[in-house]
Enzyme design. Sequence first.
Site, PDB file in Angstrom:
ATOM      1  N   GLU A   1      45.194  57.421  43.625  1.00  0.00           N
ATOM      2  CA  GLU A   1      44.974  57.609  45.071  1.00  0.00           C
ATOM      3  C   GLU A   1      44.222  58.894  45.423  1.00  0.00           C
ATOM      4  O   GLU A   1      44.661  59.667  46.275  1.00  0.00           O
ATOM      5  CB  GLU A   1      46.321  57.565  45.805  1.00  0.00           C
ATOM      6  CG  GLU A   1      47.069  56.266  45.559  1.00  0.00           C
ATOM      7  CD  GLU A   1      48.372  56.168  46.355  1.00  0.00           C
ATOM      8  OE1 GLU A   1      48.790  57.146  46.979  1.00  0.00           O
ATOM      9  OE2 GLU A   1      48.978  55.074  46.333  1.00  0.00           O
TER      10      GLU A   1
ATOM     11  N   ASN B   1      43.498  54.565  39.533  1.00  0.00           N
ATOM     12  CA  ASN B   1      44.295  53.580  40.287  1.00  0.00           C
ATOM     13  C   ASN B   1      44.302  53.944  41.773  1.00  0.00           C
ATOM     14  O   ASN B   1      44.468  55.114  42.135  1.00  0.00           O
ATOM     15  CB  ASN B   1      45.735  53.631  39.736  1.00  0.00           C
ATOM     16  CG  ASN B   1      46.620  52.496  40.187  1.00  0.00           C
ATOM     17  OD1 ASN B   1      46.263  51.333  40.028  1.00  0.00           O
ATOM     18  ND2 ASN B   1      47.776  52.818  40.736  1.00  0.00           N
TER      19      ASN B   1
ATOM     20  N   HIS C   1      48.428  46.174  47.243  1.00  0.00           N
ATOM     21  CA  HIS C   1      49.497  46.055  48.240  1.00  0.00           C
ATOM     22  C   HIS C   1      48.866  45.360  49.448  1.00  0.00           C
ATOM     23  O   HIS C   1      48.247  46.007  50.298  1.00  0.00           O
ATOM     24  CB  HIS C   1      50.044  47.438  48.612  1.00  0.00           C
ATOM     25  CG  HIS C   1      50.761  48.102  47.484  1.00  0.00           C
ATOM     26  ND1 HIS C   1      51.921  47.588  46.949  1.00  0.00           N
ATOM     27  CD2 HIS C   1      50.482  49.221  46.782  1.00  0.00           C
ATOM     28  CE1 HIS C   1      52.327  48.374  45.960  1.00  0.00           C
ATOM     29  NE2 HIS C   1      51.470  49.363  45.832  1.00  0.00           N
TER      30      HIS C   1
ATOM     31  N   GLU D   1      49.791  46.710  41.296  1.00  0.00           N
ATOM     32  CA  GLU D   1      51.012  46.858  42.108  1.00  0.00           C
ATOM     33  C   GLU D   1      51.102  45.737  43.140  1.00  0.00           C
ATOM     34  O   GLU D   1      51.474  45.955  44.294  1.00  0.00           O
ATOM     35  CB  GLU D   1      51.017  48.228  42.817  1.00  0.00           C
ATOM     36  CG  GLU D   1      50.856  49.397  41.860  1.00  0.00           C
ATOM     37  CD  GLU D   1      50.918  50.766  42.540  1.00  0.00           C
ATOM     38  OE1 GLU D   1      51.341  50.863  43.709  1.00  0.00           O
ATOM     39  OE2 GLU D   1      50.538  51.753  41.882  1.00  0.00           O
TER      40      GLU D   1
ATOM     41  N   ASP E   1      51.800  43.121  45.777  1.00  0.00           N
ATOM     42  CA  ASP E   1      52.778  42.492  46.665  1.00  0.00           C
ATOM     43  C   ASP E   1      52.036  42.067  47.926  1.00  0.00           C
ATOM     44  O   ASP E   1      50.953  42.583  48.214  1.00  0.00           O
ATOM     45  CB  ASP E   1      54.016  43.366  46.957  1.00  0.00           C
ATOM     46  CG  ASP E   1      53.723  44.790  47.383  1.00  0.00           C
ATOM     47  OD1 ASP E   1      52.645  45.051  47.932  1.00  0.00           O
ATOM     48  OD2 ASP E   1      54.613  45.657  47.178  1.00  0.00           O
TER      49      ASP E   1
HETATM   50  C1  XIL Z   1      56.579  53.620  45.385  1.00  0.00           C
HETATM   51  C2  XIL Z   1      57.910  53.213  44.784  1.00  0.00           C
HETATM   52  O1  XIL Z   1      57.957  51.832  44.632  1.00  0.00           O
HETATM   53  C3  XIL Z   1      59.034  53.700  45.651  1.00  0.00           C
HETATM   54  O2  XIL Z   1      60.283  53.446  45.025  1.00  0.00           O
HETATM   55  C4  XIL Z   1      58.902  55.189  45.907  1.00  0.00           C
HETATM   56  O3  XIL Z   1      59.904  55.605  46.810  1.00  0.00           O
HETATM   57  C5  XIL Z   1      57.536  55.490  46.482  1.00  0.00           C
HETATM   58  O4  XIL Z   1      56.543  55.001  45.610  1.00  0.00           O
HETATM   59  N1  XIL Z   1      51.477  53.291  45.348  1.00  0.00           N
HETATM   60  C6  XIL Z   1      51.887  53.735  44.116  1.00  0.00           C
HETATM   61  C7  XIL Z   1      53.316  53.614  43.743  1.00  0.00           C
HETATM   62  O5  XIL Z   1      51.044  54.102  43.294  1.00  0.00           O
HETATM   63  O6  XIL Z   1      53.704  54.643  42.865  1.00  0.00           O
HETATM   64  C8  XIL Z   1      54.220  53.570  44.928  1.00  0.00           C
HETATM   65  O7  XIL Z   1      55.552  53.312  44.478  1.00  0.00           O
HETATM   66  C9  XIL Z   1      53.748  52.544  45.916  1.00  0.00           C
HETATM   67  C10 XIL Z   1      52.358  52.856  46.400  1.00  0.00           C
END
Ligand code: XIL
Length: 464
Positions: free
Chosen positions: A161, A202, A238, A266, A268
């Site tokens: 990020e 990432n 996401h 990641e 969802d």
């Molecule tokens: C999130 C976790 O799932 C949570 O448990 C934590 O509180 C915050 O982070 N992008 C990322 C992940 O790269 O590391 C994040 O994970 C979600 C967004």
Amino acid sequence: MFRDQPPRIAVLAAAGALVAAGAVAVAAGSPARADATLAQLAAARGKYVGSATDNPELSDAPYVRILTSEFGQLTPGNAQKWETVEPSQGQFNYGPADTVVDLARSHGLAVRGHTLVWHSQLPGWVGNVPAAQLLGVMRNHIANEAGHFRGRVIHWDVVNEAFEENGTRRQSVFQQRIGDGYIAEAFRAARAADPDVKLYYNDYNIEGINAKSDAVYAMVRAFKQQGVPIDGVGMQAHLVLGQVPGTLQQNIQRFADLGVDVALTELDIRMRLPRDDTKDRQQAADYGAVTRACVAVSRCVGITLWDYTDKYSWIPSFFPGEGAALPWDEALVRKPVVYDAIATALGGTPGPTPTATTPPPTGSGCTASYRVTQQWSNGFIGEVTVRNTGGAALTGWTVRWTSAAGQTITNLWNGTLSTSGSSITVRNADYNGSIASGGSTTFGFQATHTGTNPTPANITCSSP
Ligand code: XIL
């Protein structure tokens, strides 16, 4: 409809050998059986499907059972982040992450490392490091963590990020105190600590073609030109219901064309709560579209769900009023349409198990060819093609080979496995013994390895 739970396919036999009990079917180029797991369907396409997981969840036995049977890859959801690993300067804590990595390894699952350098979940002390020392502190953190997991993770999200939505650099402490060069320095430090792991950049909102993904694209192209060691781009994915970017596949492809792998890291797909049938159908379409985009690009190496169940999703606490983002619900029950959409996109065929047909005339010869379709530090996916080289149909086949030292099959599909020491015997399953003259069938397996993972020299095929 896919069956509710996949069978546990491997049972521990006497003498420590793993024997497949009730092999499940999946094959590239032929319809996959309905009871294959997502990991098996993905493996047949040379990819993985995985899940994030977190330490508190590991005491939930039904959750762990699905986690370790349905998926081929795990990502620690929090355990490898800076605040956990180096909470105070120079004091490293790998307990939680080792727990996840050990769980994965004991089930033959690959691990993505997440993440070495990120502005978030960063302990306060890092913000107090004087500018002149921060590069050294960052390198030390990377050297220690990537060194600790050397050989045990397939990928590292080296930097997470680092860009804003408009394509400018995020003004993190690393950006402000080290400058633009910090990302390349992080990749160099990671390569020095682990020469074999794949190094990823990432980020989120880089799934479609937009200002942010353009900026990442420009960075990756520059890194490639300058010899900065980058191997992959992680698109977090996401996503929001009904908003899968139309340019997803094209975007994955343009990164692949730069000579890097792409992973959906990641995934969802969140919706405004409550969930209903219409939203589930939309979500199924969305998951299917995302999966197809990855399947369509050979350098898209895998998909990781950001945990697989709504029970442990981060969404409701970070996006108030939203949730139901994952293919398993809060009771650990599959959402049938969503699961089926992913499985179908991976080449699975929903529907009843094919039944055996009347045996055709006895055949004669067959050959077996063995290849490794995917490999990581301690595991691999193998695929064996059995070809009928005789003039008549086969009614059954047996493939034998000797495994090299350190190779252990943990899981086999499209065949029935028996092992005796290093001798491997795979017989046809009840549904793929018949092969027409000139035809072929394929079985696959997942295995662990410790050394160079050689291809067997002595593979043979025989038929009754
Ligand atoms: C999130 C976790 O799932 C949570 O448990 C934590 O509180 C915050 O982070 N992008 C990322 C992940 O790269 O590391 C994040 O994970 C979600 C967004």
